[in-house]
Design a protein around this motif. Structure first.
Motif, short mmCIF file in Angstrom:
data_model
loop_
_atom_site.label_atom_id
_atom_site.label_comp_id
_atom_site.label_asym_id
_atom_site.label_seq_id
_atom_site.Cartn_x
_atom_site.Cartn_y
_atom_site.Cartn_z
N LEU A 160 0.81 -1.22 0.00
CA LEU A 160 0.00 0.00 0.00
C LEU A 160 0.83 1.27 0.00
CD1 LEU A 160 -2.63 -1.16 2.61
CD2 LEU A 160 -3.03 -0.82 0.16
N GLY A 161 2.06 1.14 0.50
CA GLY A 161 2.91 2.32 0.64
C GLY A 161 2.77 2.88 2.05
N ASP B 44 3.32 5.71 3.15
CA ASP B 44 2.89 7.11 3.23
C ASP B 44 1.42 7.30 2.89
OD1 ASP B 44 3.30 6.37 0.60
OD2 ASP B 44 4.19 8.28 0.00
N THR B 45 0.68 6.21 2.68
CA THR B 45 -0.76 6.32 2.41
C THR B 45 -1.52 6.15 3.72
OG1 THR B 45 -1.09 3.95 2.05
CG2 THR B 45 -0.40 5.28 0.13
N PRO B 46 -2.76 6.66 3.79
CA PRO B 46 -3.54 6.47 5.02
C PRO B 46 -3.70 4.98 5.38
CG PRO B 46 -4.57 8.15 3.67
CD PRO B 46 -3.45 7.55 2.84
N ALA B 47 -4.00 4.14 4.40
CA ALA B 47 -4.15 2.71 4.68
C ALA B 47 -2.82 2.09 5.09
CB ALA B 47 -4.72 1.98 3.46
N GLY B 48 -1.73 2.49 4.44
CA GLY B 48 -0.41 1.98 4.79
C GLY B 48 -0.01 2.38 6.20
N ARG B 49 -0.33 3.62 6.59
CA ARG B 49 -0.03 4.07 7.95
C ARG B 49 -0.86 3.28 8.98
NH1 ARG B 49 0.42 9.03 5.26
NH2 ARG B 49 -1.73 9.61 5.71
#
Length: 160
Positions: free
Chosen positions: A124-125, A127-132
């Protein structure tokens, strides 16, 4: 639930009532109903061991219901299957320290969850909301695993 009448014998109706009450508490916490009943029946047995037939009679359920329940309980490390030498009948056993053992075995589960979450953060990365959100979950499970190990050690030290 103990020596109800002073004779050293338990009242089977009182025990059966306790089995159903405690199983309901487990069900309310998310435990499947029949495994909750079987586990509680095993916990209330002095030997901690019962055959499928004994469990079925005690709980008034079919052998198939007992079979499915003990399969589930074995998968989550709450009971084990034993066979007495010379017998073809299996006995299902709850260990004396069942909650300790079940909790100690959760380390493997937490490690798998951490690995899965790390894959998710990467996909997801970070730095994305889901990744965080996944990274925060990953951090929480890492913290939980370390704290759980410390709690288990303190429990071992506390026991005689």
């Amino acid at each position: 639930m103990g020596d109800v009448d002073g004779s050293g014998q338990r009242d089977p109706a009182v025990v059966a009532e306790f089995v159903e009450r405690f199983a309901t508490i487990l069900v309310d916490a998310g435990f499947p109903r029949m495994p909750a009943r079987v586990l509680t029946a095993l916990l209330t047995s002095d030997s901690g061991r019962l055959t499928s037939a004994e469990l079925g009679e005690l709980l008034r359920v079919s052998p198939a219901a007992v079979s499915g329940a003990v399969r589930y309980l074995a998968q989550v490390d709450l009971v084990s299957r034993e066979r007495e030498p010379g017998s073809r009948r299996d006995r299902y056993r709850v260990h004396d320290h069942v909650w300790y053992e079940a909790t100690a075995n959760r380390d493997r589960t937490l490690l798998r969850w951490e690995a899965g979450l790390a894959d998710g953060v990467e996909a997801l990365g970070a730095d994305t909301p889901a990744g965080r959100r996944l990274a925060d979950s990953l951090e929480f499970f890492g913290f939980l695993r370390v704290e759980l190990a410390g709690m288990m050690q303190r429990w071992r030290e506390r026991r005689p």
